[in-house]
Design a protein around this motif. Structure first.
Motif, PDB file in Angstrom:
ATOM      1  N   GLY A  58       0.806  -1.217   0.000  1.00 29.73           N
ATOM      2  CA  GLY A  58       0.000   0.000   0.000  1.00 29.73           C
ATOM      3  C   GLY A  58       0.836   1.260   0.000  1.00 29.73           C
ATOM      4  O   GLY A  58       0.447   2.277  -0.596  1.00 29.73           O
ATOM      5  N   ARG A  59       1.997   1.223   0.639  1.00 31.79           N
ATOM      6  CA  ARG A  59       2.889   2.398   0.620  1.00 31.79           C
ATOM      7  C   ARG A  59       3.338   2.703  -0.795  1.00 31.79           C
ATOM      8  O   ARG A  59       3.346   3.862  -1.242  1.00 31.79           O
ATOM      9  CB  ARG A  59       4.102   2.151   1.508  1.00 31.79           C
ATOM     10  CG  ARG A  59       3.785   1.905   2.967  1.00 31.79           C
ATOM     11  CD  ARG A  59       5.051   1.661   3.745  1.00 31.79           C
ATOM     12  NE  ARG A  59       5.863   2.877   3.814  1.00 31.79           N
ATOM     13  CZ  ARG A  59       7.160   2.901   4.107  1.00 31.79           C
ATOM     14  NH1 ARG A  59       7.794   1.762   4.299  1.00 31.79           N
ATOM     15  NH2 ARG A  59       7.804   4.035   4.169  1.00 31.79           N
ATOM     16  N   ILE A  60       3.706   1.668  -1.543  1.00 35.34           N
ATOM     17  CA  ILE A  60       4.149   1.878  -2.920  1.00 35.34           C
ATOM     18  C   ILE A  60       2.987   2.362  -3.786  1.00 35.34           C
ATOM     19  O   ILE A  60       3.141   3.280  -4.611  1.00 35.34           O
ATOM     20  CB  ILE A  60       4.751   0.586  -3.488  1.00 35.34           C
ATOM     21  CG1 ILE A  60       5.964   0.163  -2.656  1.00 35.34           C
ATOM     22  CG2 ILE A  60       5.130   0.756  -4.945  1.00 35.34           C
ATOM     23  CD1 ILE A  60       6.568  -1.154  -3.080  1.00 35.34           C
ATOM     24  N   SER A  61       1.813   1.774  -3.604  1.00 31.27           N
ATOM     25  CA  SER A  61       0.655   2.185  -4.396  1.00 31.27           C
ATOM     26  C   SER A  61       0.282   3.638  -4.121  1.00 31.27           C
ATOM     27  O   SER A  61      -0.015   4.409  -5.049  1.00 31.27           O
ATOM     28  CB  SER A  61      -0.531   1.269  -4.093  1.00 31.27           C
ATOM     29  OG  SER A  61      -0.239  -0.069  -4.424  1.00 31.27           O
ATOM     30  N   LEU A  62       0.298   4.031  -2.842  1.00 26.66           N
ATOM     31  CA  LEU A  62      -0.023   5.418  -2.510  1.00 26.66           C
ATOM     32  C   LEU A  62       1.014   6.377  -3.066  1.00 26.66           C
ATOM     33  O   LEU A  62       0.675   7.452  -3.590  1.00 26.66           O
ATOM     34  CB  LEU A  62      -0.118   5.576  -0.991  1.00 26.66           C
ATOM     35  CG  LEU A  62      -1.349   4.976  -0.319  1.00 26.66           C
ATOM     36  CD1 LEU A  62      -1.228   5.092   1.199  1.00 26.66           C
ATOM     37  CD2 LEU A  62      -2.608   5.664  -0.800  1.00 26.66           C
ATOM     38  N   ALA A  63       2.286   6.012  -2.961  1.00 27.25           N
ATOM     39  CA  ALA A  63       3.345   6.895  -3.465  1.00 27.25           C
ATOM     40  C   ALA A  63       3.229   7.092  -4.968  1.00 27.25           C
ATOM     41  O   ALA A  63       3.291   8.219  -5.475  1.00 27.25           O
ATOM     42  CB  ALA A  63       4.715   6.328  -3.099  1.00 27.25           C
ATOM     43  N   VAL A  64       3.042   5.989  -5.690  1.00 23.22           N
ATOM     44  CA  VAL A  64       2.939   6.088  -7.146  1.00 23.22           C
ATOM     45  C   VAL A  64       1.671   6.839  -7.549  1.00 23.22           C
ATOM     46  O   VAL A  64       1.695   7.707  -8.435  1.00 23.22           O
ATOM     47  CB  VAL A  64       2.966   4.684  -7.777  1.00 23.22           C
ATOM     48  CG1 VAL A  64       2.687   4.762  -9.271  1.00 23.22           C
ATOM     49  CG2 VAL A  64       4.317   4.028  -7.539  1.00 23.22           C
TER      50      VAL A  64
END
Length: 222
Positions: free
Chosen positions: A94-100
């Motif tokens: 989820g951290r990667i998805s939110l960042a992207v």
């Protein structure tokens, strides 16, 4: 703005949706903290002996030679075939998805607002040519081209966000440009011109307040 926020605050469904989104965002952002204290596992930590487990199950983590020295951990989402905790992996993913998503949408928002503002304020003939250019470019599979370019160039997360932003701004630019032209053609803008208002004052006091909600909605959907 005050009326819009007041109506949103009075709606229970809106409050519940905002609370859920904020909880998901904060939980994903703080994944390293609660993963170390709650589950005591990282996203790549494996336990081949444990294997796949259903949700809401517990397992022992080897902490020494005896059974008394082993620690118990609880897997809220269960584990996969390699014994990795799925809740931790969802949090880190989820951290990667939110960042992207957020960074890519911000890049697209900046480019789209700049292009749309120029096309909306420019003369009618230039605005039509800029709009036709957007329609032609949108017919191309730009997202596929961007992903292939990221793969071939072996770009990092920042490069991925920039690549996605560079191919997602066309829809924002077209919508913002059309909205600006509609607002500038309104009778209140003509009345402001008759009263001697400059173009800068018209954009600041009439165009921006009427276009700002559309910019926010376009960014959210992007």
């Amino acid at each position: 703005w005050r009326l819009a926020f007041g109506r949103a605050a009075a709606n229970r469904k809106v409050r519940a949706s905002i609370a859920m989104l904020v909880a998901l965002a904060l939980g994903s952002a703080a994944a390293p903290l609660w993963a170390n204290h709650l589950v005591r596992l990282g996203p790549t930590d494996q336990n081949l002996v444990l294997g796949p487990q259903p949700p809401l199950t517990g397992a022992a983590l080897a902490g020494g030679l005896g059974a008394a020295s082993q620690q118990r951990t609880f897997h809220w989402f269960g584990t996969d075939e390699l014994g990795r905790d799925l809740l931790v992996r969802v949090g880190y993913g989820g951290r990667i998805s939110l960042a992207v998503g957020v960074a890519g949408a911000l890049v697209a928002l900046v480019l789209g607002v700049l292009y749309g503002t120029v096309s909306g304020i420019a003369p009618v003939r230039i605005g039509r040519w800029m709009g036709a250019l957007l329609v032609g470019v949108r017919c191309l599979p730009l997202l596929l081209f961007a992903l292939v370019a990221v793969w071939l160039a072996d770009l990092d997360l920042t490069g991925l966000c920039l690549a996605l932003g560079c191919v997602l701004w066309f829809r924002i630019a077209r919508e913002i440009g059309e909205r600006i032209r509609r607002v500038r053609a309104g009778p209140f803008v003509d009345a402001a011109r008759v009263c001697g208002a400059s173009e800068w004052n018209i954009v600041r006091r009439h165009v921006v307040p009427n276009v700002a909600p559309w910019i926010l909605v376009s960014w959210v959907f992007t």
